[in-house]
Design a protein around this motif. Structure first.
Motif, PDB file in Angstrom:
ATOM      1  N   GLU A 154      78.976 -11.913  57.900  1.00 39.91           N
ATOM      2  CA  GLU A 154      79.060 -10.896  58.948  1.00 39.91           C
ATOM      3  C   GLU A 154      78.215 -11.206  60.183  1.00 39.91           C
ATOM      4  O   GLU A 154      78.214 -10.437  61.133  1.00 39.91           O
ATOM      5  CB  GLU A 154      78.654  -9.538  58.377  1.00 39.91           C
ATOM      6  CG  GLU A 154      79.638  -9.015  57.356  1.00 39.91           C
ATOM      7  CD  GLU A 154      79.383  -7.569  56.979  1.00 39.91           C
ATOM      8  OE1 GLU A 154      78.488  -6.935  57.556  1.00 39.91           O
ATOM      9  OE2 GLU A 154      80.093  -7.081  56.102  1.00 39.91           O
ATOM     10  N   ILE A 155      77.510 -12.324  60.178  1.00 43.68           N
ATOM     11  CA  ILE A 155      76.689 -12.691  61.340  1.00 43.68           C
ATOM     12  C   ILE A 155      77.560 -13.454  62.340  1.00 43.68           C
ATOM     13  O   ILE A 155      78.294 -14.363  61.977  1.00 43.68           O
ATOM     14  CB  ILE A 155      75.486 -13.557  60.928  1.00 43.68           C
ATOM     15  CG1 ILE A 155      74.575 -12.801  59.963  1.00 43.68           C
ATOM     16  CG2 ILE A 155      74.690 -13.991  62.152  1.00 43.68           C
ATOM     17  CD1 ILE A 155      73.425 -13.612  59.405  1.00 43.68           C
ATOM     18  N   TYR A 209      73.980 -12.419  65.691  1.00 45.54           N
ATOM     19  CA  TYR A 209      74.189 -10.988  65.912  1.00 45.54           C
ATOM     20  C   TYR A 209      74.791 -10.385  64.650  1.00 45.54           C
ATOM     21  O   TYR A 209      75.755 -10.913  64.101  1.00 45.54           O
ATOM     22  CB  TYR A 209      75.156 -10.761  67.084  1.00 45.54           C
ATOM     23  CG  TYR A 209      74.602 -11.206  68.407  1.00 45.54           C
ATOM     24  CD1 TYR A 209      73.855 -10.355  69.191  1.00 45.54           C
ATOM     25  CD2 TYR A 209      74.829 -12.502  68.870  1.00 45.54           C
ATOM     26  CE1 TYR A 209      73.340 -10.765  70.416  1.00 45.54           C
ATOM     27  CE2 TYR A 209      74.322 -12.920  70.083  1.00 45.54           C
ATOM     28  CZ  TYR A 209      73.584 -12.050  70.847  1.00 45.54           C
ATOM     29  OH  TYR A 209      73.081 -12.463  72.052  1.00 45.54           O
ATOM     30  N   PHE A 210      74.196  -9.277  64.210  1.00 52.15           N
ATOM     31  CA  PHE A 210      74.669  -8.604  63.001  1.00 52.15           C
ATOM     32  C   PHE A 210      74.877  -7.127  63.326  1.00 52.15           C
ATOM     33  O   PHE A 210      73.953  -6.444  63.748  1.00 52.15           O
ATOM     34  CB  PHE A 210      73.650  -8.758  61.872  1.00 52.15           C
ATOM     35  CG  PHE A 210      74.020  -8.045  60.605  1.00 52.15           C
ATOM     36  CD1 PHE A 210      75.050  -8.499  59.809  1.00 52.15           C
ATOM     37  CD2 PHE A 210      73.339  -6.901  60.211  1.00 52.15           C
ATOM     38  CE1 PHE A 210      75.392  -7.840  58.647  1.00 52.15           C
ATOM     39  CE2 PHE A 210      73.670  -6.241  59.055  1.00 52.15           C
ATOM     40  CZ  PHE A 210      74.703  -6.714  58.265  1.00 52.15           C
ATOM     41  N   SER A 211      76.107  -6.655  63.145  1.00 57.46           N
ATOM     42  CA  SER A 211      76.419  -5.257  63.422  1.00 57.46           C
ATOM     43  C   SER A 211      76.081  -4.424  62.197  1.00 57.46           C
ATOM     44  O   SER A 211      76.755  -4.517  61.169  1.00 57.46           O
ATOM     45  CB  SER A 211      77.893  -5.090  63.771  1.00 57.46           C
ATOM     46  OG  SER A 211      78.191  -3.715  63.901  1.00 57.46           O
ATOM     47  N   SER A 223      78.967  -3.033  59.314  1.00 64.67           N
ATOM     48  CA  SER A 223      78.825  -3.852  58.111  1.00 64.67           C
ATOM     49  C   SER A 223      79.519  -3.222  56.909  1.00 64.67           C
ATOM     50  O   SER A 223      79.393  -2.028  56.658  1.00 64.67           O
ATOM     51  CB  SER A 223      77.345  -4.041  57.787  1.00 64.67           C
ATOM     52  OG  SER A 223      77.211  -4.746  56.584  1.00 64.67           O
ATOM     53  N   GLU A 234      68.880   1.376  60.995  1.00 66.60           N
ATOM     54  CA  GLU A 234      68.959   1.732  62.419  1.00 66.60           C
ATOM     55  C   GLU A 234      67.678   2.427  62.877  1.00 66.60           C
ATOM     56  O   GLU A 234      67.258   2.267  64.012  1.00 66.60           O
ATOM     57  CB  GLU A 234      70.186   2.589  62.705  1.00 66.60           C
ATOM     58  CG  GLU A 234      71.448   1.763  62.730  1.00 66.60           C
ATOM     59  CD  GLU A 234      72.630   2.484  63.321  1.00 66.60           C
ATOM     60  OE1 GLU A 234      72.521   3.681  63.660  1.00 66.60           O
ATOM     61  OE2 GLU A 234      73.674   1.846  63.459  1.00 66.60           O
ATOM     62  N   ILE A 277      67.452  -3.639  67.862  1.00 68.11           N
ATOM     63  CA  ILE A 277      68.900  -3.442  67.974  1.00 68.11           C
ATOM     64  C   ILE A 277      69.240  -3.201  69.439  1.00 68.11           C
ATOM     65  O   ILE A 277      68.629  -2.366  70.094  1.00 68.11           O
ATOM     66  CB  ILE A 277      69.364  -2.263  67.098  1.00 68.11           C
ATOM     67  CG1 ILE A 277      69.096  -2.579  65.624  1.00 68.11           C
ATOM     68  CG2 ILE A 277      70.837  -1.975  67.314  1.00 68.11           C
ATOM     69  CD1 ILE A 277      69.353  -1.434  64.684  1.00 68.11           C
ATOM     70  N   ASP A 303      74.639  -2.274  72.085  1.00 63.38           N
ATOM     71  CA  ASP A 303      75.941  -2.352  71.409  1.00 63.38           C
ATOM     72  C   ASP A 303      75.828  -2.159  69.899  1.00 63.38           C
ATOM     73  O   ASP A 303      76.834  -2.194  69.188  1.00 63.38           O
ATOM     74  CB  ASP A 303      76.597  -3.717  71.684  1.00 63.38           C
ATOM     75  CG  ASP A 303      76.812  -3.949  73.176  1.00 63.38           C
ATOM     76  OD1 ASP A 303      77.084  -2.965  73.887  1.00 63.38           O
ATOM     77  OD2 ASP A 303      76.705  -5.114  73.614  1.00 63.38           O
ATOM     78  N   TYR A 335      73.957  -4.130  67.790  1.00 62.42           N
ATOM     79  CA  TYR A 335      73.796  -5.404  67.084  1.00 62.42           C
ATOM     80  C   TYR A 335      72.318  -5.748  66.924  1.00 62.42           C
ATOM     81  O   TYR A 335      71.540  -5.628  67.866  1.00 62.42           O
ATOM     82  CB  TYR A 335      74.476  -6.549  67.851  1.00 62.42           C
ATOM     83  CG  TYR A 335      75.981  -6.547  67.743  1.00 62.42           C
ATOM     84  CD1 TYR A 335      76.605  -7.146  66.657  1.00 62.42           C
ATOM     85  CD2 TYR A 335      76.769  -5.958  68.717  1.00 62.42           C
ATOM     86  CE1 TYR A 335      77.989  -7.151  66.545  1.00 62.42           C
ATOM     87  CE2 TYR A 335      78.146  -5.954  68.625  1.00 62.42           C
ATOM     88  CZ  TYR A 335      78.748  -6.555  67.532  1.00 62.42           C
ATOM     89  OH  TYR A 335      80.115  -6.557  67.421  1.00 62.42           O
ATOM     90  N   ARG A 392      69.779  -8.552  66.837  1.00 68.66           N
ATOM     91  CA  ARG A 392      69.798  -9.896  67.409  1.00 68.66           C
ATOM     92  C   ARG A 392      68.588 -10.693  66.952  1.00 68.66           C
ATOM     93  O   ARG A 392      67.466 -10.229  67.045  1.00 68.66           O
ATOM     94  CB  ARG A 392      69.795  -9.809  68.928  1.00 68.66           C
ATOM     95  CG  ARG A 392      69.922 -11.151  69.586  1.00 68.66           C
ATOM     96  CD  ARG A 392      69.901 -11.011  71.094  1.00 68.66           C
ATOM     97  NE  ARG A 392      69.091 -12.095  71.601  1.00 68.66           N
ATOM     98  CZ  ARG A 392      68.048 -11.947  72.380  1.00 68.66           C
ATOM     99  NH1 ARG A 392      67.665 -10.784  72.764  1.00 68.66           N
ATOM    100  NH2 ARG A 392      67.378 -12.995  72.780  1.00 68.66           N
TER     101      ARG A 392
END
Length: 134
Positions: free
Chosen positions: A8-9, A34-36, A40, A52, A59, A62, A64, A66
């Protein structure tokens, strides 16, 4: 708890500064990952909310997370470093914090504190000037 984030990165490369001589000017060795967190599929809703909150400073707008690396001379080395850093960040974010147990000062420590205060006040009282008529 080991989550396999690599799928997922999203990786982005760029030219990095530092050592490497002429190679620095033509090879893109710096890697950004970048990982959302919101998007996920590996994390539960609770885990997403915790991450979060805890990683809010890392974060972007957007959503992500980073991470970047330019310590190694090769793109592969930097990519591995990004993955390692990402795992470490997420594991640290998901780690349960131990609750602090409130304690009271012991009787002996209270007595020590008061004794020290008395000694200090005696020292300061000894610095006072005396007038002759007293």
């Amino acid at each position: 708890m080991k989550i396999e984030l690599t799928k997922e990165i999203i990786f982005r490369t760029a030219r990095s500064g530092g050592k490497g001589g002429q190679n620095v000017n033509k090879v893109e060795t710096m890697v950004e990952g970048y990982f959302s967190i919101r998007g996920s599929a590996l994390l539960s809703e609770d885990e997403k909310a915790v991450l979060e909150r805890k990683l809010a400073s890392r974060i972007n707008a957007d959503g992500y997370l980073r991470v970047r690396s330019q310590t190694h001379r090769t793109q592969l080395g930097n990519k591995a470093e990004v993955i390692r850093k990402m795992h470490a960040l997420i594991e640290a974010g998901l780690k349960k914090e131990k609750r602090r147990i409130a304690t009271k000062p012991s009787k002996a420590s209270k007595e020590r504190r008061i004794g020290e205060k008395k000694r200090q006040s005696e020292i300061k009282a000894g610095r006072k000037r005396f007038r002759g008529d007293e």
